[in-house]
Design an enzyme around this catalytic site. Structure first.
Site: not given
Length: 372
Positions: A15, A75, A94, A96, A118, A221, A241, A268-269, A271, A299, A302
């Site tokens: 990207r 990133k 981002y 993170h 984010e 949950s 998240l 997916v979390a 990051d 990854v 993603m």
């Protein structure tokens, strides 16, 4: 304002911070945009495309950081970029930070104005700059999970949707009612899987139940509920998240022993540190590893696998806030928009994102007390 867009140096990140079309919006507003040579190649944009949009091309990443008052990227800055960031420079990307203590310390020490996509919040309480990448990552999670369930990739050898006379795979989405989770659920339902969404948000689970008319099982949950579903799962998607903070470790190391051998976890979390205790960052060229017989896909970028889609989607979301910063100056922009102020993670040598400071046990300073 002078705006710089460097090449993304994270491994297999394709990207780019600005497309030519979005860069042109800054130029029309009276700003100067510098693009590092070949920065857009991975997303299908040539240097000539940027020149036609009115951008100036610079050869090196050092040139970009030296010229720019605001860096716009995708990133988080990596170690080679640490020394390039300077006091008073805006880094809009981002971040993170809860997953990167050293980066947090460097940005604070260097006096960088770190504005994280984010943690920007809109008037509805949503995360507008995170949402498009969450949508893409959620859809990719199911797509990649289906692939790595195939036997040649180390999986169980099960087709997600099954066939007539053969049951489909069991897909469990932990954090299934959020943006990532809901998109993972939608893809899994579309592929014919047996889907369970686990979440703490009862209202969102109710809406999901009504939407799918019982096609998706919903479950509140708890650790016991997650453990029960892991034992039945073929594909587990970690999508929980907490904005700005480290992801909760909901999939414990000891849970792996009760799972089916060859089952897949797509975290997916990752990051934000990952939903699974056994998660560790992987890259597109070597995306999986196996622990206790369970395939882990972790990854950290993603959406970078589909840069033509994700770059444009990201730019559509971030342009509004970027123009506010450039047009008004960061101080006026932050003071005028409380949601944008929440995006400010480092400022004036301090950590200004409370979840990050709390996670690292660092001093937190409310940015509203610093910016006048």
């Amino acid at each position: 304002m002078k705006i710089g867009v460097p090449i993304e140096i994270k491994k297999h990140e394709y990207r780019v911070g600005l497309t030519p079309f979005h860069a042109n919006a800054y130029i029309k507003a009276g700003h100067t945009v510098y693009i590092q040579k070949d920065a857009g190649n991975g997303s299908g944009f040539s240097d000539d495309d940027y020149k036609a949009a009115g951008c100036q091309i610079l050869n090196t990443i050092e040139d970009i950081y030296a010229a720019a008052e605001m860096i716009i990227k995708v990133k988080e800055p990596l170690e080679p970029e640490y020394k390039l960031m300077r006091k008073g420079q805006i880094v809009y990307t981002y971040l993170h930070l809860a997953a990167f203590k050293e980066l947090t310390e460097v940005m604070a020490k260097n006096g960088v104005i770190g504005i994280a996509y984010e943690t920007i919040v809109d008037k509805k309480g949503g995360l507008p700059c995170l949402k498009p990448m969450s949508e893409i990552a959620g859809r990719l999670a199911t797509q990649e999970g289906a692939k790595f369930l195939e036997k040649p990739f180390g999986g169980r050898g099960i087709l997600l949707g099954g066939v007539p006379g053969v049951l489909p795979a069991n897909v469990v989405v932990v954090g299934g009612a959020g943006v990532v989770g809901a998109n993972s659920v939608a893809m899994a339902v579309g592929m014919g899987a047996n889907v369970t969404a686990i979440d703490v948000n009862i209202d969102a689970l109710t809406a999901m139940d009504n939407h799918y008319q019982g096609r998706v099982r919903t479950l509140f949950s708890t650790e016991a509920a997650i453990k029960q579903q892991l034992a039945e799962a073929d594909l587990v998607i970690g999508a929980a998240l907490i904005p700005g903070a480290a992801a909760p470790k909901l999939i414990k190391k000891e849970h792996l022993s009760i799972m089916k051998k060859g089952a897949v976890i797509v975290d997916v979390a990752i990051d934000q540190g990952g939903s699974a205790e056994t998660a560790k960052m992987t890259y597109h060229d070597n995306p999986v590893y196996t622990e206790q017989g369970i395939v882990h896909y972790c990854v950290g970028n993603m959406p970078g696998a589909v840069p033509i889609t994700s770059t444009s989607a990201l730019n559509n979301a971030t342009l509004k806030y970027g123009l506010q910063i450039a047009n008004m100056g960061y101080k006026k922009a932050l003071l005028a928009d409380p949601g944008l102020m929440l995006g400010l993670n480092t400022y004036g040598g301090e950590v200004t994102c409370k979840p990050v400071a709390e996670f690292f046990k660092m001093k937190y300073v409310d940015p509203n007390t610093m910016i006048k």
